[in-house]
Design an enzyme around this catalytic site. Structure first.
Site, PDB file in Angstrom:
ATOM      1  N   LYS A   1     -21.020 -12.360  85.576  1.00 27.46           N
ATOM      2  CA  LYS A   1     -20.288 -13.578  85.952  1.00 27.46           C
ATOM      3  C   LYS A   1     -18.965 -13.210  86.651  1.00 27.46           C
ATOM      4  O   LYS A   1     -17.877 -13.556  86.196  1.00 27.46           O
ATOM      5  CB  LYS A   1     -20.101 -14.481  84.737  1.00 27.46           C
TER       6      LYS A   1
HETATM    7  N1  PMP Z   1     -27.770 -17.842  86.281  1.00 26.30           N
HETATM    8  C1  PMP Z   1     -26.528 -18.030  86.738  1.00 26.30           C
HETATM    9  C2  PMP Z   1     -26.210 -17.635  88.133  1.00 26.30           C
HETATM   10  C3  PMP Z   1     -25.551 -18.611  85.911  1.00 26.30           C
HETATM   11  O1  PMP Z   1     -24.315 -18.808  86.362  1.00 26.30           O
HETATM   12  C4  PMP Z   1     -25.912 -19.029  84.615  1.00 26.30           C
HETATM   13  C5  PMP Z   1     -24.891 -19.714  83.733  1.00 26.30           C
HETATM   14  N2  PMP Z   1     -24.133 -18.788  83.023  1.00 26.30           N
HETATM   15  C6  PMP Z   1     -27.214 -18.779  84.171  1.00 26.30           C
HETATM   16  C7  PMP Z   1     -28.125 -18.193  85.027  1.00 26.30           C
HETATM   17  C8  PMP Z   1     -27.629 -19.117  82.771  1.00 26.30           C
HETATM   18  O2  PMP Z   1     -26.977 -18.226  81.887  1.00 26.30           O
HETATM   19  P1  PMP Z   1     -26.595 -18.682  80.411  1.00 26.30           P
HETATM   20  O3  PMP Z   1     -27.839 -19.159  79.782  1.00 26.30           O
HETATM   21  O4  PMP Z   1     -26.082 -17.418  79.781  1.00 26.30           O
HETATM   22  O5  PMP Z   1     -25.566 -19.732  80.520  1.00 26.30           O
END
Ligand code: PMP
Length: 296
Positions: A154
């Site tokens: 992220k």
């Molecule tokens: N892909 C991306 C690009 C994201 O930003 C997110 C959100 N964090 C997700 C997938 C889903 O990840 P998570 O389940 O950890 O929120």
């Protein structure tokens, strides 16, 4: 609004960040999106340590290892708990952010200082509206950041890629964009991972350029879904498609480009089950929730 900034709580209007912050100019920061839910015993943060571990890996990639030097992961963890408690919210979105601020505008990060904040935002309750009706998904003309160019973490700047794809999709009348790679394999959405259901079997789309989603891991653990690469052709032939994410939770895809799928029974019941797990109303939630005492 109260923030946690560099180790202490402060009112947002009493804080300041430099207009020359390196992170502002180059996106050199890493963030997380974490949810706190109202459980029967008060607010609790879902999979806090898993989110912080992913943030730690992003910080390391940016040369700001947490724990040694300015920013301490244990302190950031306390920040998440303290800012939620101070907010008085029981359902919230927590946004930790660690970013480079001072030290110049050069691209060598060695002289830079990192700062850390956590904000707690009220979670706007959509009353499960998107979960109930499903969303529309458009195959994006944009490619996802390749892992060899930007690791799937992220990292703040990486999200310009998501913003461009989302903008293109919404301008075309869709709600979300689906990234597909040059070989025709599905990657992910702008902020969600992708699953499909075919003949009763659940598949979690796996791709090296996709963020390792924590909701994805949760759903795999709950359902035994098989994680493997999936082509766009295979996705198009699915009985059901749904996406997962901290914000999206489990959201059915009711339309993919020209194909209307509607909301299927597997996604619908999984969305309900996930909703129970995150609120501590299912056995599996044990160990995934960090309770937060409010007003103490
Ligand atoms: N892909 C991306 C690009 C994201 O930003 C997110 C959100 N964090 C997700 C997938 C889903 O990840 P998570 O389940 O950890 O929120």
């Amino acid at each position: 609004m109260q923030l946690w900034l560099d180790g202490r709580l402060a009112a947002a209007q009493d804080t300041s960040i430099s207009p020359l912050a390196h992170g502002l100019h180059y996106g050199t920061g890493v963030f997380e999106g974490i949810r706190a839910y109202a459980t029967d015993s008060g607010p609790a943060i879902f999979r806090l340590d898993d989110h912080l571990e992913r943030l730690r890996r992003g910080a390391e990639a940016l040369g700001m290892p947490l724990g040694s030097g300015g920013v301490d992961l244990a302190a950031l963890r306390r920040g998440c708990v303290e800012v939620l408690a101070a907010s008085g919210l029981d359902a919230a979105y927590l946004r930790p952010l660690v970013f480079y601020e001072g030290g110049g505008l050069g691209l060598d990060v060695a002289p830079l200082k990192a700062r850390a904040l956590v904000a707690a935002l009220p979670w706007k309750n959509h009353l499960g509206e998107r979960e109930a009706r499903g969303i529309s998904l458009r195959t994006s003309p944009f490619r996802r950041n390749a892992a060899a160019a930007l690791p799937p973490l992220k990292l703040c700047g990486a999200y310009v890629n998501s913003v461009l794809a989302k903008l293109e999709a919404t301008q075309a009348g869709f709600e979300e964009a689906l990234f597909v790679d040059g070989g025709g394999f599905v990657v992910e959405c702008t902020g969600e991972n992708v699953f499909l259901v075919k003949d009763g079997h659940l598949t979690a789309v796996a791709h090296p350029d996709a963020l390792p989603g924590i909701t994805r891991a949760t759903v795999i653990e709950l359902t035994g879904a098989v994680s493997r690469p999936v082509s766009l052709d295979e996705l198009r032939a699915a009985d059901e498609i749904f996406v997962t994410g901290t914000s999206a939770e489990v959201t059915p895809v009711a339309r993919l480009d020209g194909r209307v799928l509607g909301v299927g029974p597997v996604a619908r019941s999984l969305a309900e089950r996930y909703g129970r797990v995150v609120r501590g109303r299912a056995e599996q939630a044990r160990g995934w929730l960090t309770p937060v005492a409010v007003g103490v």
